[in-house]
Structures are given as structure tokens and as C-alpha cells.
Design an enzyme around this catalytic site. Structure first.
Site, mmCIF file in Angstrom:
data_model
loop_
_atom_site.group_PDB
_atom_site.id
_atom_site.type_symbol
_atom_site.label_atom_id
_atom_site.label_comp_id
_atom_site.label_asym_id
_atom_site.label_seq_id
_atom_site.Cartn_x
_atom_site.Cartn_y
_atom_site.Cartn_z
ATOM 1 N N SER A 147 0.863 -1.175 0.000
ATOM 2 C CA SER A 147 0.000 0.000 0.000
ATOM 3 C C SER A 147 0.901 1.227 0.000
ATOM 4 O O SER A 147 2.087 1.131 0.340
ATOM 5 C CB SER A 147 -0.867 -0.006 1.262
ATOM 6 O OG SER A 147 -1.472 1.255 1.501
ATOM 7 N N TYR A 160 -1.698 -1.545 10.555
ATOM 8 C CA TYR A 160 -1.731 -1.589 9.095
ATOM 9 C C TYR A 160 -0.401 -1.104 8.523
ATOM 10 O O TYR A 160 0.177 -1.730 7.634
ATOM 11 C CB TYR A 160 -2.881 -0.720 8.583
ATOM 12 C CG TYR A 160 -3.128 -0.827 7.094
ATOM 13 C CD1 TYR A 160 -3.797 -1.923 6.564
ATOM 14 C CD2 TYR A 160 -2.699 0.174 6.226
ATOM 15 C CE1 TYR A 160 -4.029 -2.025 5.207
ATOM 16 C CE2 TYR A 160 -2.927 0.077 4.863
ATOM 17 C CZ TYR A 160 -3.596 -1.019 4.357
ATOM 18 O OH TYR A 160 -3.829 -1.115 3.015
ATOM 19 N N LYS A 164 2.151 -3.350 6.259
ATOM 20 C CA LYS A 164 2.415 -2.970 4.870
ATOM 21 C C LYS A 164 3.896 -2.626 4.658
ATOM 22 O O LYS A 164 4.448 -2.868 3.582
ATOM 23 C CB LYS A 164 1.505 -1.813 4.443
ATOM 24 C CG LYS A 164 0.038 -2.222 4.356
ATOM 25 C CD LYS A 164 -0.155 -3.474 3.512
ATOM 26 C CE LYS A 164 -1.600 -3.930 3.442
ATOM 27 N NZ LYS A 164 -1.767 -5.160 2.637
#
Length: 278
Positions: A147, A160, A164
Site C-alpha cells: 500500500s 496496518y 504494509k
């Protein structure tokens, strides 16, 4: 190897997290390109619905309920794939979840789930499929979903960001290893920005503070107003993978705007400053 998406026709693609959002976009695009598709997801009803939709469009589809955090479940997915199709040409490591809130208040079980699924799940999939792909000795593709959050850490979504960033390291290591083996398998890391999906809606129940809820809402609104569809995202990704790109950036403007200031911050050892306008 051809640089056109036509090279994917007739190949077998395995896609995790394939029942909705970005994963379903990948499955739809793969089917549209004439690929045989293996859909893997933990949500049985949603998975069966996605598979039926693709079959109605003429695609050859195998749907396998899979918990990517469970090595045995992923190994069963690999065996079913080989039994059904005989080989695997493309692996799309996409399954993931999100939790939001202050990093010290997000419950331990949420942290653990994100690490087990977003990192451990990718590792389990690689462990099950890469040896089989190497043994085939044929050209192939591995796409790992990171991402722009893998380049730019964010407040209120630390798990997150951690996973990532971890995906970037895992993917680059894999890329070097397959180069060392002189394998014909191409590795690409995919760096989406806003894509229309329910990932923020799904994460809302995991938030711990009004600040997290407000940030979640702003991200969801941004995705709805400026995000691209999962199908358009997949179309751009497949084109870049076909062209042999390692860094796959379906929305490059999001990276280009921030990467140089971030690199300069690291080079100059500048203390990071929060900019919620980003």
C-alpha cells in the site's frame, strides 16, 4: 516474455482475499483476460457468490475456503489448486484486515490478528506455493499487495502501517532470492492508494476513540470520492505486471507527491511532523 496482458490468457491465477474489494477486482480482471482463477477467502458465502458471478461470465473458477493465517489451510489450498488445474502461474497475495485506534489501545488480539493475517498469511502462502512454482520451472508471477501505507506511516492505523512496511521487506527479499536461483518467476509489489472498497467500514468496529472514527470516516469518504474501482485498479496492475515492473503503482501520483520529501526527511534525519492534510 511478452509485455502484453495477452500473455496471461490460459494461465492459472491464485488470489487470496478474493471475495470482495481489491481481491475481487483482481479475480474479475484475471477472468476477463482468459485466466483460470482460484479464489481463496475465509468468508464462505461471499466467496461462493463471487465464484458464481465469474462462472456466469464464462470463467473457469475454483473456490476454496481458506484461512491464510493457518498453514494447514493454505497447504490444502495449494493441493486443491494443483489437483484441479495441474499447476499455478500467478500468485496474488492480497488477503488482509485493518484495525484502527491509538497504537497502545488497540487490543492485543487485534494486533495479533493483523500480524497473523497480513504478514503471517503472506508467508504461509509463499511457503505453500513458491516451491511448487519453482519446481514447475516455468515463467510465473507473484504479486504482493502492500500500500502507499507501506511508504508513509499513518497515525491511528499503526498495525496496518507495520504490516504494509513488512510486506515491502518480504517482497524485496523474495525478489532477490528468486534472482539468486535464476528463477523465471517475476515478483512485483503492488502499492495502491484509495480504492473503492469496504475495508474502512470493516475496520470501524475495531476503533477505540472518536479520533479514530473520524479518521476512518475521512478515509472512507476519500475512497468514495476519489478512489478508483477495484476493476480499474486491477486493470492498471495487470498492465504494469505484464510490462515486467517490480514497483506496481496504479495511482503513481499519490507516491510521487510524497516520496521525495520523505526521502529528504530520512536523509537529513529530520524529526517527522504530522500533516493530516496529506
Amino acid at each position: 516474455m511478452s509485455t502484453s496482458v495477452e500473455q496471461f490468457a490460459g494461465k492459472i491465477a491464485v488470489i487470496t482475499g478474493a471475495s470482495a474489494g481489491i481481491g475481487h477486482g483482481f479475480a474479475s480482471q484475471a477472468a476477463a483476460l482468459g485466466m483460470k482463477v482460484v479464489l481463496a477467502d475465509i468468508a464462505r458465502e461471499r466467496l461462493e457468490g463471487a465464484a458464481e458471478t465469474l462462472r456466469e461470465g464464462g470463467a473457469e473458477v475454483l473456490a476454496v475456503v481458506t484461512d491464510v493465517s493457518d498453514p494447514d489451510s493454505v497447504e490444502a489450498l495449494a493441493k486443491r489448486t494443483i489437483e484441479h488445474f495441474g499447476s499455478v502461474d500467478m500468485l496474488v497475495n492480497n488477503a488482509g484486515i485493518m484495525a484502527m485506534g491509538w497504537s497502545w489501545e488497540i487490543p492485543a488480539e487485534k494486533w495479533d490478528a493483523m500480524l497473523r493475517i497480513n504478514i503471517g498469511g503472506y508467508v504461509n502462502v509463499l511457503r505453500a506455493f513458491v516451491p511448487r512454482m519453482i519446481e514447475q520451472g516455468t515463467p510465473g508471477w507473484i504479486m504482493q499487495l502492500s500500500s502507499i501505507g507501506g511508504l508513509f506511516p499513518s497515525p491511528l492505523m499503526a498495525p496496518y502501517s507495520v504490516t504494509k512496511f513488512g510486506t515491502l521487506a518480504l517482497t524485496e527479499s523474495l525478489h532477490y532470492e528468486l534472482q539468486m536461483m535464476q528463477s523465471p518467476i517475476q515478483v512485483s509489489v503492488v502499492m495502491p492508494d484509495s480504492v473503492k472498497s469496504d475495508i474502512f467500514v470493516a475496520a470501524k468496529s475495531a476503533s477505540t476513540r472518536p479520533e479514530a472514527d473520524a479518521f476512518n470516516q475521512s478515509l472512507q469518504q476519500r475512497a468514495e470520492e476519489t478512489g478508483i474501482t477495484p476493476e480499474e485498479h486491477a486493470r492498471r496492475v495487470f498492465e504494469q505486471v505484464a510490462a515486467g515492473q517490480y514497483w506496481v503503482t496504479p495511482q503513481p501520483e499519490a507516491i510521487d507527491e510524497g516520496i521525495m520529501p520523505r526521502a529528504a526527511m530520512i536523509r537529513d534525519r529530520t524529526t517527522p511532523v504530522l500533516d493530516m492534510g496529506q
